[in-house]
Design an enzyme around this catalytic site. Structure first.
Site, PDB file in Angstrom:
ATOM      1  N   ILE B 474      15.223  17.404  15.737  1.00  0.00           N
ATOM      2  CA  ILE B 474      15.849  17.208  17.058  1.00  0.00           C
ATOM      3  C   ILE B 474      16.877  18.287  17.350  1.00  0.00           C
ATOM      4  CG2 ILE B 474      15.451  14.740  17.179  1.00  0.00           C
ATOM      5  CD1 ILE B 474      18.330  14.336  16.189  1.00  0.00           C
ATOM      6  N   GLY B 475      16.806  19.373  16.610  1.00  0.00           N
ATOM      7  CA  GLY B 475      17.794  20.426  16.808  1.00  0.00           C
ATOM      8  C   GLY B 475      18.680  20.589  15.585  1.00  0.00           C
ATOM      9  N   ARG B 517      20.420  11.431   7.784  1.00  0.00           N
ATOM     10  CA  ARG B 517      19.457  11.031   6.773  1.00  0.00           C
ATOM     11  C   ARG B 517      18.278  11.971   6.547  1.00  0.00           C
ATOM     12  NH1 ARG B 517      14.734   9.248   7.761  1.00  0.00           N
ATOM     13  NH2 ARG B 517      14.513   8.210   5.772  1.00  0.00           N
ATOM     14  N   ALA B 703      22.531  18.442  -1.700  1.00  0.00           N
ATOM     15  CA  ALA B 703      22.914  18.518  -0.289  1.00  0.00           C
ATOM     16  C   ALA B 703      23.389  17.159   0.200  1.00  0.00           C
ATOM     17  CB  ALA B 703      21.737  18.985   0.553  1.00  0.00           C
ATOM     18  N   LYS B 704      24.256  17.177   1.214  1.00  0.00           N
ATOM     19  CA  LYS B 704      24.648  15.950   1.889  1.00  0.00           C
ATOM     20  C   LYS B 704      24.306  16.072   3.380  1.00  0.00           C
ATOM     21  CE  LYS B 704      28.577  14.866  -1.144  1.00  0.00           C
ATOM     22  NZ  LYS B 704      29.997  14.434  -1.173  1.00  0.00           N
ATOM     23  N   GLY B 705      24.259  14.923   4.036  1.00  0.00           N
ATOM     24  CA  GLY B 705      23.998  14.918   5.472  1.00  0.00           C
ATOM     25  C   GLY B 705      25.213  15.411   6.234  1.00  0.00           C
ATOM     26  N   GLY B 707      24.858  15.746  10.167  1.00  0.00           N
ATOM     27  CA  GLY B 707      24.673  15.661  11.621  1.00  0.00           C
ATOM     28  C   GLY B 707      25.764  14.922  12.351  1.00  0.00           C
ATOM     29  N   GLU B 708      26.210  13.805  11.795  1.00  0.00           N
ATOM     30  CA  GLU B 708      27.135  12.939  12.531  1.00  0.00           C
ATOM     31  C   GLU B 708      28.597  13.401  12.417  1.00  0.00           C
ATOM     32  OE1 GLU B 708      25.646  10.388  14.033  1.00  0.00           O
ATOM     33  OE2 GLU B 708      23.886   9.845  12.858  1.00  0.00           O
TER      34      GLU B 708
END
Lengths: 323, 755
Positions: B474-475, B517, B703-705, B707-708
């Site tokens: 989604i980008g 995620r 790695a960790k997320g 996006g948020e």
């Protein structure tokens, strides 16, 4: 959007013959940046559109004796970039450059910028308000953050144009044609107060076309600036704007023209601020006094009181920048 | 980090490169759903209610159906009586609960005919009383949206320690309210769905973040098997959570297509996208916070009203800040999730965490300032560190221990970069003239991913590699980062890997692209699938190279015997000799408790200039320090930090949806009046990302997320900086000129006109 007839006349006279006797049935299409959006939103349902952007009679920027004449269908980008405008009336170029976005300035015309409709949320959401022929201004007791603090009532819209305050400050004249008959009107008299007619923002009759704007050259020794306060840096209408032109002689203000946008239903000439400045040295105190005088008589609504100090500061700063 | 990367012998992971599909995207070659045209495809339009709350008394579609060119009209009578997602009752309902809710839909040969048909539908309503405010909605006598009331379930309560007793033990207690109204910050691409039936098989192209969730919904709506519903979301023009679950548009398109027996495209206008996608839910958060003189945070009591609007995709609420970020021995949070006659709500970037960070980290700042403490020192004293207790169940007892947590280092590195010592010792101190400068901080954190993740990886006969995953890009550039993981694990160049995203028919079930995620969870599935491929390759290669599989390595597309590099075989040659593709299976189920102990922190520092005459707040410098674990692609990481930061800052400037209190209609559902920021508003050049050196435990390659998280702290950081600059405290977003000028006037006069 409803179906409509599209007419592309060859001459101004042909265009004028297409016009009707009633507002709204036949409409002029120039840049279309406002009108087409209104039609898509069903705010306006013309039966006939008369295209005028291509008309030769409405084109061009012509330097003349003591000023420039600008065809009403001249695009805003051409106004911004015109060497003649920049030399003779830089205030207009500054104001035109603050309109919308580059894309809008490429399409929109100066005539359209003067004739655009208000941005009031209720008008734009098709509430049956004064502007749509009703007898209520929904903003008066509704969401009125962006509405008039001066000269409001019965409709509390603000005039959205950036070029209008500049042209009022410059003392421009507009030429209006019925195809056969022509008249010239000082631009200050072009705009109407909602107290005169709450349905409209200008004096154009259904059979009339705004053809030209005559802009006198700014006086020798004058300095001018257009300042526009917005929520965003671009692509926004004014919370308030100030077109200020000050002529000084020997360090003393000889003449001042201070016109506000975004705070009244028409470009508001702040006469008290002008008077406060005349004969004074343009310093911090004089600018502050003029700022305070500019908003004298302001009657804010429930949610737009912030516009009073904002306008006051914007006027003072605009003036001080000319010192 | 470069050292560490060397030590870990990584060749692809940890590099910086443009997204692998950047050229397709910027040259317009990438096909979005709106670009797809099918033979015989019809255009759908939706009729929407203008009332905030009404019951449909009668609905006559006969004139619309008779219009030439109209191929299908549907109403609530056609909608399956199967809930869509969350509590969105049905695709079309007999009772409309917000102004803008769909009441009928038309499929016609072209847009004009469809629009004309909408005007021929005659709907008679019984107009009902409505309620917009969440606190009003729970009072007795409030208009009821649902038979069981406006309160969704029981208030969500978390208790740790003894809050009442603890406040009595505190040296200072303050109580404040922080308010975030309903806001919209979705993607550039409005919702769009194309439905095509072939017999009992439904194919649906959609702009969604979660193709598998849409598939699940459609199987339920139409009583089909998973194998009968294919959802495809190849390119998506942004989602930010608003497309993270099934919505009504997909079902409406499928209903129309079935009735018309032709493919149907339903594309929302911008206005429809704002009114009927997911809005960021309104939150009113009451915070009571108490400290002891030794700078410890002793107790916190948080009561929140969450305005779910008419429907919710998922129950909103506060997330991670009060419960996880600070050591708070005595804590209570109570959340009321309330339905009102406002539009649909759902997750939007950060879900409730931006709103909660605004509340908690503003309150932290307020009490630190009241105590005369350095807000950074106060946070460092109380922030949870690696090894501190954490609630593995999210809200339950603190039964786990934090791993790889570096909140403290995010704060320290951010403070050093902005020059925290430069801040005004007292608010507004030394700031003369109309423009006052100040510095503020806000800290945040969030968990990563979780749920069911799946991917397959195929090695073709020529040695090229394809990653298949059913979540979307989604980008966030998951096509790129997941391809990098596959390249690293198998041992081939990134250029030989391609990723196929968002197709439920070619990839196994995967939750979707949301909640930090895809990289963390789907990335693990890709890693597992790639390991499976590598093992199969080694098994094939072992007899060819006369070595045992355990003695082989695969690097740069060549299989070698580790101890004897002269014994090698290019992958391409190996695959051709093998004569069969390799298919790697990657399916990972992570329990929430397992992933909850590993979290990602961030600290934002901002220097602002407050114009005390015009009320304008300018961002002069913005430091976004984040723990991302091991960066997979540093370019993508920095893009995510910048984009998320700007999206968080946008909430300080505008993006509030405004509703008329008299009729409940949204008045500014367009980009001019909602005022999302432009390129000129928050200059990416003033944002400086800091990637804190760290490696996680559970994500692929540590790695960790991400996006948020960068979207969380903006509101609190700016509010705290405005306070430091000027001494005014802003507790409601957006921070309008009206709010700033009013607060400054109150400061001058000492008279408060706000409640």
């Amino acid at each position: 959007m409803n179906n409509f007839t599209y007419i592309r006349p060859a001459t101004l006279r042909d265009a004028a013959t297409q016009l009707g006797k009633e507002h709204g049935k036949v409409m002029l299409l120039a840049g279309g940046t406002d009108l087409l959006g209104e039609m898509k939103d069903d705010l306006r349902v013309p039966e006939r559109l008369v295209a005028i952007k291509h008309l030769r009679e409405l084109q061009g920027i012509r330097p003349g004796r003591g000023g420039v004449r600008i065809g009403a269908a001249t695009s805003l980008v051409d106004v911004v970039e015109s060497a003649d405008v920049r030399r003779q009336a830089p205030l207009l170029a500054m104001a035109a450059e603050k309109v919308g976005t580059p894309q809008i300035r490429n399409m929109a015309t100066i005539g359209g910028n003067l004739c655009q409709r208000p941005r009031c949320w209720y008008y734009r959401n098709n509430y049956p308000c004064f502007k749509h022929g009703g007898n209520v201004c929904y903003s008066a007791t509704g969401e009125n953050d962006f509405h008039a603090i001066l000269e409001g009532g019965p409709s509390y819209i603000v005039h959205p144009s950036d070029t209008a305050p500049a042209l009022v400050a410059l003392g421009a004249t507009v030429r209006i044609s019925t195809g056969g008959r022509e008249r010239s009107v000082p631009i200050e008299k072009f705009f109407v107060s909602p107290k005169q007619d709450p349905t409209r923002e200008n004096i154009l009759q259904p059979n009339e076309i705004l053809t030209e704007i005559e802009v006198p050259a700014a006086p020798a020794g004058s300095k001018a600036i257009y300042v526009k306060e917005m929520v965003r840096e671009i692509w926004d209408f004014a919370l308030c704007s100030v077109a200020a032109m000050v002529t000084t002689k020997g360090g003393v203000v000889e003449d001042a023209r201070i016109v506000l946008g975004g705070v009244a239903p028409f470009p508001y000439r702040a006469l008290k601020a002008e008077a406060a400045l005349k004969g004074k040295r343009l310093d911090q105190a004089a600018a502050a006094d003029a700022g305070a005088a500019a908003v004298e008589g302001a009657r804010p609504l429930a949610k737009n009181a912030y516009k009073v100090p904002l306008t006051q500061a914007t006027v003072a700063r605009a003036l001080l920048s000319l010192a | 980090m470069a050292q560490q990367q060397g030590a870990r012998n990584l060749t692809v992971v940890g590099t910086a490169s443009p997204p692998i599909d950047a050229v397709e995207r910027v040259t317009g070659q990438a096909k979005y759903v709106g670009d797809i045209e099918l033979p015989g495809m019809l255009v759908a339009k939706v009729l929407r209610a203008r009332h905030a709350h009404a019951r449909i008394v009668s609905l006559d579609t006969s004139r619309a159906e008779a219009l030439p060119g109209v191929k299908a009209v549907i109403t609530h009578k056609d909608a399956p009586k199967v809930p869509i997602w969350g509590n969105r009752t049905y695709a079309l309902n007999e009772q409309v609960r917000f102004a803008g809710e769909a009441v009928a839909a038309v499929a016609a040969v072209d847009e004009e005919t469809a629009e004309k048909a909408l005007r021929l539908i005659d709907v008679k309503y019984e107009v009902l009383k409505f309620v917009l405010d969440p606190e009003e909605a729970v009072k007795p006598g409030a208009p009821q949206l649902f038979p069981d009331g406006n309160l969704e379930g029981q208030p969500r309560v978390l208790t740790r320690g003894d809050v009442e007793r603890a406040f009595a033990e505190c040296d200072r207690v303050i109580e404040r309210v922080y308010h975030c109204p309903t806001m919209w910050s979705g993607g550039m691409e409005p919702r769009v769905a194309i439905a095509q039936w072939e017999g009992n098989k439904l194919t649906l192209w959609a702009s969604t973040q979660a193709p598998c969730r849409v598939q699940t919904n459609l199987t339920g709506q139409f009583n089909l098997a998973d194998s009968q519903v294919r959802v495809i979301a190849s390119y998506v023009g942004g989602g930010f959570g608003t497309k993270s679950a099934a919505h009504v548009d997909e079902t409406i398109a499928a209903l129309l297509a079935r009735k018309a027996r032709r493919p149907v495209k339903l594309q929302y206008s911008r206005e429809e996208e704002i009114l009927d996608s997911n809005t960021r839910f309104e939150t009113r958060v009451y915070v009571k916070i108490g400290v002891k003189r030794d700078m410890t945070l002793h107790a916190m009591d948080v009561k929140a009203y969450i305005n779910q609007g008419a429907y919710h995709v998922r129950l909103g609420g506060l997330g991670n800040q009060a419960t996880h970020i600070y050591k708070t021995p005595h804590l209570r949070t109570v959340q009321y999730r309330v339905h009102t006659n406002l539009p649909n709500t759902g997750p939007t970037r950060g879900v409730g965490d931006p709103q909660e960070t605004f509340a908690i980290d503003s309150a932290m700042d307020e009490i630190a300032n009241e105590m005369g403490w350095d807000p950074v020192e106060f946070r460092l004293k109380n922030v949870k560190r690696n090894g501190d207790p954490i609630a593995r169940g999210g809200t339950g007892p603190e039964d786990g221990r934090l791993v790889t947590q570096v909140t403290d280092r995010c704060i320290e590195e951010g403070a050093a970069r902005i020059g925290w010592a430069r801040r005004n010792a007292a608010p507004g101190a030394g700031q003369t003239g109309p423009k006052a400068r100040g510095i503020g901080v806000a800290v945040t954190e969030r968990g990563n991913g979780g749920g069911l993740a799946g991917a397959t990886v195929t090695v073709n006969l020529d040695g090229s590699v394809v990653v298949f995953y059913a979540s979307t890009d989604i980008g966030t550039h998951s096509r790129t980062t997941l391809s990098m993981i596959a390249a690293e694990t198998i041992g081939v160049a990134l250029a030989s890997v391609r990723a196929v995203a968002g197709d439920t028919e070619v990839a196994p079930y995967d939750g979707g692209s949301y909640g930090n995620r895809v990289l963390y969870s789907t990335g693990r599935a890709v890693d597992a699938a790639a390991r499976d491929c590598r093992e199969q390759i080694f098994a094939t290669a072992a007899p060819m190279l006369k070595a045992s599989a355990a003695d082989l390595e695969l690097r740069d597309g060549v299989v070698r015997v580790k101890a004897d590099a002269s014994r090698s075989l290019p992958l391409r040659e190996l695959m051709q000799r093998r004569g069969r593709s390799v298919v790697g299976d990657g399916n990972v189920a992570q329990s929430q408790a397992e992933v909850n102990v590993e979290r990602a922190a961030g600290a934002h520092f901002v220097e602002v200039e407050v114009d005390r005459e015009t009320g304008k707040i300018r961002i002069l410098r913005y430091i976004s320090a984040h723990d991302v674990g091991q960066p997979i692609n540093r370019t993508v990481v920095e893009n995510q930090i910048e984009g998320g930061t700007i999206q968080g800052l946008a909430l300080t400037q505008a993006e509030e949806m405004r509703f008329d209190p008299r009729d409940g209609r949204c008045l500014n559902a367009n980009f001019l009046d909602l005022k999302p920021p432009t390129m000129l508003d928050f200059d990416a050049r003033v944002i400086e990302p800091i990637v804190v050196d760290n490696v996680g435990e559970q994500g692929p390659y540590g790695a960790k997320g991400l996006g948020e998280n960068p979207c969380h702290p903006g509101m609190a950081a700016v509010a705290n900086a405005v306070y430091n600059a000027s001494g005014i405290r802003l507790r409601r977003v957006p921070f309008t000129r009206a709010d700033v000028l009013r607060a400054l006037a109150e400061q001058r006069t000492g008279v408060s006109r706000t409640a």
